[in-house]
Write a protein that holds these residues in place. Structure first.
Motif, PDB file in Angstrom:
ATOM      1  N   LYS A 116       0.868  -1.246  -0.076  1.00 48.88           N
ATOM      2  CA  LYS A 116       0.037  -0.064   0.035  1.00 48.88           C
ATOM      3  C   LYS A 116       0.822   1.262   0.028  1.00 48.88           C
ATOM      4  O   LYS A 116       0.584   2.262  -0.488  1.00 48.88           O
ATOM      5  CB  LYS A 116      -0.787   0.006   1.126  1.00 48.88           C
ATOM      6  N   ASN A 117       2.033   1.094   0.378  1.00 47.35           N
ATOM      7  CA  ASN A 117       2.914   2.322   0.408  1.00 47.35           C
ATOM      8  C   ASN A 117       3.393   2.591  -1.083  1.00 47.35           C
ATOM      9  O   ASN A 117       3.866   3.953  -1.100  1.00 47.35           O
ATOM     10  CB  ASN A 117       4.170   2.241   1.156  1.00 47.35           C
ATOM     11  N   ASN A 118       3.187   1.870  -1.972  1.00 55.00           N
ATOM     12  CA  ASN A 118       3.296   2.121  -3.191  1.00 55.00           C
ATOM     13  C   ASN A 118       2.237   2.322  -4.189  1.00 55.00           C
ATOM     14  O   ASN A 118       2.424   2.500  -5.605  1.00 55.00           O
ATOM     15  CB  ASN A 118       4.434   1.166  -3.927  1.00 55.00           C
ATOM     16  N   ILE A 119       1.515   2.406  -3.577  1.00 63.00           N
ATOM     17  CA  ILE A 119       0.088   2.666  -4.273  1.00 63.00           C
ATOM     18  C   ILE A 119      -0.797   3.958  -3.760  1.00 63.00           C
ATOM     19  O   ILE A 119      -0.818   4.224  -2.566  1.00 63.00           O
ATOM     20  CB  ILE A 119      -0.952   1.767  -4.108  1.00 63.00           C
ATOM     21  N   ILE A 120      -1.065   4.818  -4.765  1.00 55.79           N
ATOM     22  CA  ILE A 120      -1.809   6.092  -4.289  1.00 55.79           C
ATOM     23  C   ILE A 120      -3.114   6.259  -5.052  1.00 55.79           C
ATOM     24  O   ILE A 120      -3.134   5.649  -6.168  1.00 55.79           O
ATOM     25  CB  ILE A 120      -0.902   7.518  -4.924  1.00 55.79           C
ATOM     26  N   VAL A 121      -4.289   6.299  -4.529  1.00 58.29           N
ATOM     27  CA  VAL A 121      -5.639   6.204  -5.290  1.00 58.29           C
ATOM     28  C   VAL A 121      -5.854   7.536  -5.643  1.00 58.29           C
ATOM     29  O   VAL A 121      -5.832   8.385  -4.834  1.00 58.29           O
ATOM     30  CB  VAL A 121      -6.807   5.498  -4.438  1.00 58.29           C
ATOM     31  N   ALA A 122      -6.154   7.851  -7.013  1.00 57.73           N
ATOM     32  CA  ALA A 122      -6.604   9.204  -7.322  1.00 57.73           C
ATOM     33  C   ALA A 122      -8.075   9.141  -7.810  1.00 57.73           C
ATOM     34  O   ALA A 122      -8.495   8.230  -8.481  1.00 57.73           O
ATOM     35  CB  ALA A 122      -5.854   9.704  -8.498  1.00 57.73           C
ATOM     36  N   TYR A 123      -8.975   9.702  -7.032  1.00 55.68           N
ATOM     37  CA  TYR A 123     -10.590   9.732  -7.141  1.00 55.68           C
ATOM     38  C   TYR A 123     -10.932  10.728  -8.288  1.00 55.68           C
ATOM     39  O   TYR A 123     -10.535  12.008  -7.959  1.00 55.68           O
ATOM     40  CB  TYR A 123     -11.191   9.931  -5.817  1.00 55.68           C
ATOM     41  N   GLU A 124     -11.201  10.278  -9.302  1.00 56.01           N
ATOM     42  CA  GLU A 124     -11.348  11.355 -10.389  1.00 56.01           C
ATOM     43  C   GLU A 124     -12.947  11.102 -11.213  1.00 56.01           C
ATOM     44  O   GLU A 124     -13.081  10.370 -11.970  1.00 56.01           O
ATOM     45  CB  GLU A 124     -10.292  11.170 -11.883  1.00 56.01           C
ATOM     46  N   PRO A 125     -13.927  11.873 -10.601  1.00 60.47           N
ATOM     47  CA  PRO A 125     -15.276  11.584 -11.046  1.00 60.47           C
ATOM     48  C   PRO A 125     -15.074  11.865 -12.533  1.00 60.47           C
ATOM     49  O   PRO A 125     -14.422  12.864 -13.000  1.00 60.47           O
ATOM     50  CB  PRO A 125     -16.050  12.745 -10.341  1.00 60.47           C
ATOM     51  N   ILE A 126     -15.722  10.938 -13.502  1.00 62.06           N
ATOM     52  CA  ILE A 126     -15.531  11.362 -14.844  1.00 62.06           C
ATOM     53  C   ILE A 126     -16.198  12.627 -15.395  1.00 62.06           C
ATOM     54  O   ILE A 126     -15.743  13.481 -16.243  1.00 62.06           O
ATOM     55  CB  ILE A 126     -16.141  10.020 -15.711  1.00 62.06           C
ATOM     56  N   TRP A 127     -17.391  12.801 -14.681  1.00 59.48           N
ATOM     57  CA  TRP A 127     -18.164  14.017 -15.124  1.00 59.48           C
ATOM     58  C   TRP A 127     -17.234  15.472 -14.824  1.00 59.48           C
ATOM     59  O   TRP A 127     -17.744  16.473 -15.153  1.00 59.48           O
ATOM     60  CB  TRP A 127     -19.627  14.193 -14.517  1.00 59.48           C
ATOM     61  N   SER A 128     -16.315  15.286 -14.073  1.00 62.69           N
ATOM     62  CA  SER A 128     -15.400  16.479 -13.730  1.00 62.69           C
ATOM     63  C   SER A 128     -14.410  16.776 -14.395  1.00 62.69           C
ATOM     64  O   SER A 128     -13.927  17.782 -14.495  1.00 62.69           O
ATOM     65  CB  SER A 128     -15.098  16.293 -12.077  1.00 62.69           C
ATOM     66  N   ILE A 129     -13.994  15.579 -15.088  1.00 64.04           N
ATOM     67  CA  ILE A 129     -12.353  15.717 -15.844  1.00 64.04           C
ATOM     68  C   ILE A 129     -12.887  16.659 -16.939  1.00 64.04           C
ATOM     69  O   ILE A 129     -13.543  16.259 -18.120  1.00 64.04           O
ATOM     70  CB  ILE A 129     -11.900  14.095 -16.300  1.00 64.04           C
ATOM     71  N   GLY A 130     -12.016  17.672 -17.173  1.00 64.31           N
ATOM     72  CA  GLY A 130     -12.095  18.436 -18.226  1.00 64.31           C
ATOM     73  C   GLY A 130     -13.253  19.420 -18.462  1.00 64.31           C
ATOM     74  O   GLY A 130     -13.473  20.032 -19.581  1.00 64.31           O
ATOM     75  N   THR A 131     -14.215  19.326 -17.548  1.00 64.72           N
ATOM     76  CA  THR A 131     -15.449  19.843 -17.942  1.00 64.72           C
ATOM     77  C   THR A 131     -15.600  21.374 -16.890  1.00 64.72           C
ATOM     78  O   THR A 131     -16.401  22.168 -17.206  1.00 64.72           O
ATOM     79  CB  THR A 131     -16.710  19.081 -17.311  1.00 64.72           C
ATOM     80  N   GLY A 132     -14.825  21.480 -16.075  1.00 69.00           N
ATOM     81  CA  GLY A 132     -14.894  22.738 -15.236  1.00 69.00           C
ATOM     82  C   GLY A 132     -15.732  22.549 -14.206  1.00 69.00           C
ATOM     83  O   GLY A 132     -15.825  23.365 -12.886  1.00 69.00           O
ATOM     84  N   LYS A 133     -16.321  21.275 -14.060  1.00 68.43           N
ATOM     85  CA  LYS A 133     -17.271  21.123 -12.732  1.00 68.43           C
ATOM     86  C   LYS A 133     -16.474  20.225 -11.708  1.00 68.43           C
ATOM     87  O   LYS A 133     -15.730  19.476 -11.925  1.00 68.43           O
ATOM     88  CB  LYS A 133     -18.428  20.335 -13.339  1.00 68.43           C
ATOM     89  N   ILE A 134     -16.756  20.793 -10.508  1.00 71.44           N
ATOM     90  CA  ILE A 134     -16.215  19.949  -9.200  1.00 71.44           C
ATOM     91  C   ILE A 134     -17.161  19.650  -8.481  1.00 71.44           C
ATOM     92  O   ILE A 134     -18.362  20.113  -8.407  1.00 71.44           O
ATOM     93  CB  ILE A 134     -14.961  20.861  -8.725  1.00 71.44           C
ATOM     94  N   PRO A 135     -16.890  18.652  -7.314  1.00 69.59           N
ATOM     95  CA  PRO A 135     -17.970  18.126  -6.570  1.00 69.59           C
ATOM     96  C   PRO A 135     -17.889  19.169  -5.499  1.00 69.59           C
ATOM     97  O   PRO A 135     -17.242  19.950  -5.272  1.00 69.59           O
ATOM     98  CB  PRO A 135     -17.275  16.743  -5.934  1.00 69.59           C
ATOM     99  N   SER A 136     -19.182  19.056  -4.640  1.00 69.29           N
ATOM    100  CA  SER A 136     -19.244  20.119  -3.666  1.00 69.29           C
ATOM    101  C   SER A 136     -18.226  19.808  -2.547  1.00 69.29           C
ATOM    102  O   SER A 136     -18.051  18.668  -2.367  1.00 69.29           O
ATOM    103  CB  SER A 136     -20.652  20.010  -3.061  1.00 69.29           C
ATOM    104  N   GLN A 137     -18.128  20.505  -1.739  1.00 70.57           N
ATOM    105  CA  GLN A 137     -16.969  20.045  -0.725  1.00 70.57           C
ATOM    106  C   GLN A 137     -17.562  18.958   0.346  1.00 70.57           C
ATOM    107  O   GLN A 137     -16.817  18.186   0.736  1.00 70.57           O
ATOM    108  CB  GLN A 137     -16.620  21.298   0.450  1.00 70.57           C
ATOM    109  N   LYS A 138     -18.964  19.111   0.451  1.00 66.94           N
ATOM    110  CA  LYS A 138     -19.617  18.096   1.288  1.00 66.94           C
ATOM    111  C   LYS A 138     -19.559  16.839   0.793  1.00 66.94           C
ATOM    112  O   LYS A 138     -19.225  15.665   1.266  1.00 66.94           O
ATOM    113  CB  LYS A 138     -21.046  18.371   1.536  1.00 66.94           C
ATOM    114  N   ASP A 139     -19.771  16.623  -0.827  1.00 67.72           N
ATOM    115  CA  ASP A 139     -19.905  15.370  -1.304  1.00 67.72           C
ATOM    116  C   ASP A 139     -18.510  14.635  -1.497  1.00 67.72           C
ATOM    117  O   ASP A 139     -18.485  13.525  -1.412  1.00 67.72           O
ATOM    118  CB  ASP A 139     -20.256  15.658  -2.811  1.00 67.72           C
TER     119      ASP A 139
END
Ligand code: PEP
Length: 247
Positions: free
Chosen positions: A157-180
């Motif tokens: 696990k020390n050599n793994i980083i997980v990147a959470y990338e909502p597909i609807w946010s990639i390249g769209t300018g939309k980001i999740p709310s802070q709460k979500d």
């Protein structure tokens, strides 16, 4: 330690190294430099020259993908984790939504992670739900399945980083709310703790991160850094993201 990882996608020619030079010279003067790590993933064509140039510098170079085999094979146009490591790559993205859309399955992704780790590459494993899944309240179950079907306790696990990338946010300018985003990150951490028994790998957020919205993410303590696409192609934007994060 925070991570600022720039994914160049299909961008860059040899002279684009100037972007890295500027980021590197900013970093070496930055009073916060020991709080974060910079990784850039250029296209395969630039891996070797960039990795050589930054060998003794603090910017790390990685690939955007790798093939699901160890060393050499007869697969045309494929690049293995061994080949990436041998030209100086230190990281690799795996499971980016672009590659999942082009056919990367969970079993292919599992082999990619396995062989990347075997070759001492650090893995940035990308997960994320699409718009329909989000609208149908499926985000948590989609993420859980993406993690459970690929990651295993025996992976370091020390050599793994997980990147959470909502597909609807990639390249769209939309980001999740802070709460979500906060809730989702906590969910991901919970799933990871179950897989790795107690400890979770680091978690990054990716999707339309820029110099203005980075402050919003700063409030979420579960986030260990960012995977930055579009904005990483400009040294100014990338540097401003780091500056504004620590402001
Ligand atoms: C990406 O493609 O990994 C990404 C996060 O892109 P962007 O920052 O442009 O949304």
């Amino acid at each position: 330690m925070k991570y600022f990882i720039g994914n160049w996608k299909m961008f860059g020619i040899p002279s684009s190294i100037n972007i890295l030079n500027k980021i590197n010279s900013f970093r070496s003067r930055d009073i916060n430099r020991n709080k974060y790590r910079v990784v850039i993933t250029p296209p395969y064509t630039l891996l070797e020259t960039f990795a050589k140039k930054f060998k003794n510098k603090k910017i790390m170079i990685g690939s955007q993908n790798c093939y699901q085999k160890n060393q050499f094979s007869s697969n045309t146009a494929a690049i293995s984790p061994y080949m990436i490591k041998k030209v100086g790559g230190k990281y690799t993205l795996i499971g980016h939504s672009d590659n999942r859309a082009e056919g990367d399955t969970n079993s292919m992704l599992k082999d990619k992670v396995k062989f990347a780790l075997k070759n001492n590459l650090k893995v940035i494993f990308c997960i994320g739900e699409n718009k329909l899944q989000k609208n149908n309240n499926k985000t948590f179950s989609v993420l859980k399945s993406q993690l459970n079907k690929v990651l295993e306790k025996r992976f370091n696990k020390n050599n793994i980083i997980v990147a959470y990338e909502p597909i609807w946010s990639i390249g769209t300018g939309k980001i999740p709310s802070q709460k979500d985003l906060s809730k989702t990150t906590i969910h991901i951490k919970k799933v990871l703790k179950k897989i790795f028994k107690k400890n979770s790998p680091l978690i990054l957020y990716g999707g339309s991160v820029d110099e203005n919205n980075v402050k919003v993410f700063k409030q979420i303590k579960e986030i260990d850094g960012f995977l930055i696409g579009g904005a990483s192609k400009s040294s100014k934007k990338f540097i401003d993201i780091i500056k504004n994060y620590y402001r």
